[in-house]
Write a protein that holds these residues in place. Sequence first.
Motif, short mmCIF file in Angstrom:
data_model
loop_
_atom_site.label_atom_id
_atom_site.label_comp_id
_atom_site.label_asym_id
_atom_site.label_seq_id
_atom_site.Cartn_x
_atom_site.Cartn_y
_atom_site.Cartn_z
N ASN A 188 35.57 23.28 85.42
CA ASN A 188 35.54 23.13 83.97
C ASN A 188 36.26 21.84 83.61
O ASN A 188 37.48 21.77 83.60
CB ASN A 188 36.20 24.33 83.29
CG ASN A 188 35.92 24.36 81.78
OD1 ASN A 188 35.90 23.32 81.13
ND2 ASN A 188 35.70 25.55 81.27
N GLN A 225 32.59 20.94 67.21
CA GLN A 225 32.42 21.41 68.58
C GLN A 225 32.37 20.23 69.54
O GLN A 225 31.88 19.16 69.22
CB GLN A 225 31.12 22.23 68.69
CG GLN A 225 30.89 22.83 70.06
CD GLN A 225 29.58 23.58 70.15
OE1 GLN A 225 28.91 23.79 69.13
NE2 GLN A 225 29.20 23.97 71.36
N ASP A 226 32.93 20.43 70.70
CA ASP A 226 32.96 19.44 71.78
C ASP A 226 34.04 18.37 71.57
O ASP A 226 34.11 17.41 72.33
CB ASP A 226 31.59 18.78 71.97
CG ASP A 226 31.38 18.27 73.39
OD1 ASP A 226 31.75 19.00 74.33
OD2 ASP A 226 30.87 17.15 73.57
N ASP A 240 34.55 25.87 71.97
CA ASP A 240 35.09 25.21 73.16
C ASP A 240 36.19 26.03 73.81
O ASP A 240 36.30 26.09 75.05
CB ASP A 240 35.61 23.81 72.80
CG ASP A 240 34.48 22.89 72.35
OD1 ASP A 240 33.47 22.80 73.06
OD2 ASP A 240 34.61 22.29 71.27
N SER A 277 35.72 30.66 81.81
CA SER A 277 35.55 30.02 83.12
C SER A 277 35.94 31.00 84.23
O SER A 277 36.96 31.69 84.14
CB SER A 277 36.42 28.77 83.22
OG SER A 277 36.06 27.84 82.21
N ILE A 326 34.60 28.78 75.79
CA ILE A 326 34.03 28.29 77.05
C ILE A 326 35.11 28.19 78.12
O ILE A 326 34.91 28.56 79.28
CB ILE A 326 33.34 26.93 76.83
CG1 ILE A 326 32.09 27.11 75.97
CG2 ILE A 326 32.99 26.27 78.16
CD1 ILE A 326 31.43 25.80 75.57
N SER A 352 36.68 20.43 80.86
CA SER A 352 37.46 20.46 79.63
C SER A 352 38.93 20.68 79.92
O SER A 352 39.80 20.08 79.29
CB SER A 352 36.94 21.57 78.71
OG SER A 352 35.58 21.39 78.42
N ARG A 358 30.02 17.60 76.46
CA ARG A 358 29.03 18.62 76.78
C ARG A 358 27.83 18.59 75.85
O ARG A 358 26.75 19.04 76.19
CB ARG A 358 29.68 20.01 76.74
CG ARG A 358 30.59 20.32 77.92
CD ARG A 358 30.92 21.80 77.95
NE ARG A 358 31.58 22.22 76.73
CZ ARG A 358 32.90 22.30 76.58
NH1 ARG A 358 33.70 21.99 77.61
NH2 ARG A 358 33.45 22.68 75.45
N VAL A 359 28.06 18.12 74.63
CA VAL A 359 27.00 18.15 73.62
C VAL A 359 26.46 16.73 73.42
O VAL A 359 27.23 15.79 73.30
CB VAL A 359 27.55 18.69 72.27
CG1 VAL A 359 26.46 18.66 71.22
CG2 VAL A 359 28.07 20.10 72.47
N ASP A 394 36.44 13.62 73.41
CA ASP A 394 35.14 14.30 73.43
C ASP A 394 34.92 14.89 74.81
O ASP A 394 35.03 14.18 75.82
CB ASP A 394 34.05 13.28 73.08
CG ASP A 394 32.70 13.94 72.84
OD1 ASP A 394 32.38 14.93 73.52
OD2 ASP A 394 31.95 13.46 71.96
N PHE A 395 34.62 16.20 74.87
CA PHE A 395 34.39 16.84 76.17
C PHE A 395 33.10 16.36 76.82
O PHE A 395 32.94 16.48 78.04
CB PHE A 395 34.35 18.36 76.02
CG PHE A 395 35.70 18.97 75.69
CD1 PHE A 395 36.80 18.70 76.49
CD2 PHE A 395 35.85 19.81 74.62
CE1 PHE A 395 38.03 19.26 76.21
CE2 PHE A 395 37.07 20.38 74.32
CZ PHE A 395 38.18 20.11 75.12
#
Length: 420
Positions: free
Chosen positions: A288, A357-358, A317, A324, A320, A290, A419-420, A416-417
Amino acid sequence: MNMLTSAAAIAAASTPLEFGRKDGGAEPDIKALQTQLEGALNTVKAAAEEFRAKAASGEQISNSAKEKADEALTKLTEIRGEITELSQKLAQGRRGEGDPALKSMGEQVGASEAVKSFAENGARGTIRIPIEQKAITSASVSAGALSRPERLAEIVSLPMRRMRVRDLLMPGRTNSASIEYPKQTSRVNNAAPVAEQAEKPASSYTWTVATANVRTIAHWVPVSRQAMDDTPQLESLIDGELRYGLDIVEEAQLLLGDGTGQNLYGLIPQAVAFAAPAGITAPGATGNGSVDMLRLAMLQAELAEYPATGHVLNPIDWAIIELSKDTQGGYLFANPQQLAGPTMWGLPVVPTQAIAQDKFLTGAFNMAAQIFDRMDTEVLISSEDRDNFITNMLTVRAERRLALAVKRGAALVYGDFGRV
């Protein structure tokens, strides 16, 4: 006794009592009874007047007169009884042919074709006899006004978001319209060991005056005076809704305000962008990314001499991360059996939908910024707004005033992770 005879017996036993004449004769007409009643009343009235006159003159009342009066009173009682019974029967409704809704359960059983067929076939097996019943509805011919909805005391409101970003920041108060504070913008440190009588090196520091203006967050709602008077809970409900409206806008302003117009200058626009510090590579063993990025953001803030105190994430987030699992299906960062608060790398996590998000914001929040409250939330009710006086309306207004001073933007890391 066969089943048909038994059913008939049940029907006879279940038949309601009839009102009217008990001698089997024809039932008297209501108009005839009224005529008889009037005649009996006149006879009793005449006898009473005769008795009163004789009593006043001292005369004796003959036995024949007494018997005549007693006979009239007895007749009067009988007529009244018949009228009462006939009225009760009319009130219940005369049971006519072709009206099964007014038949008793026994009558319906006795008249059932299923019972007759059952008896003719030797009364073997089991039968189901449909019993027709009059439904009680809210129509005027049934329960009518007796059927009323049950009113619960609780008023069901829409959900409200928990506000927690303010708790991350240092609190403060002010009596001014703006906050001015010196802010260091550069530091050149030339301090060094020097020999005796040698010239000492000069260092350089630069400050500037930063300003955080007090902004007003406000809104209002019109309410009729009748509604406010008739519903005692309404005032407190409106008060709570208005305060919540201020809270949700304040949280968005604290995070995202761009400083233009009447907006606060928020945390994210003044944070530094996430950049993995040189000299370290995240192993990625957790599966993961993040989690690794949050740890590296903590490192970035610490290398800037601002040890992080928390993380701000979107609830999706954070979910998520908590979900994990390792290769065996075990949770890596959560224990569903424990009720511990959300934490990551030993720091509190604030999940809020105010951040997209993200995205994430990590940093030393108490060192980075301070809130200065100029005016706590104020809720006022007025009848003097516009045409409120002539329309019998009230205006309920809520507002608060505050300033946000982001003193150390470098203490905040925004990333920013991916993922999006």
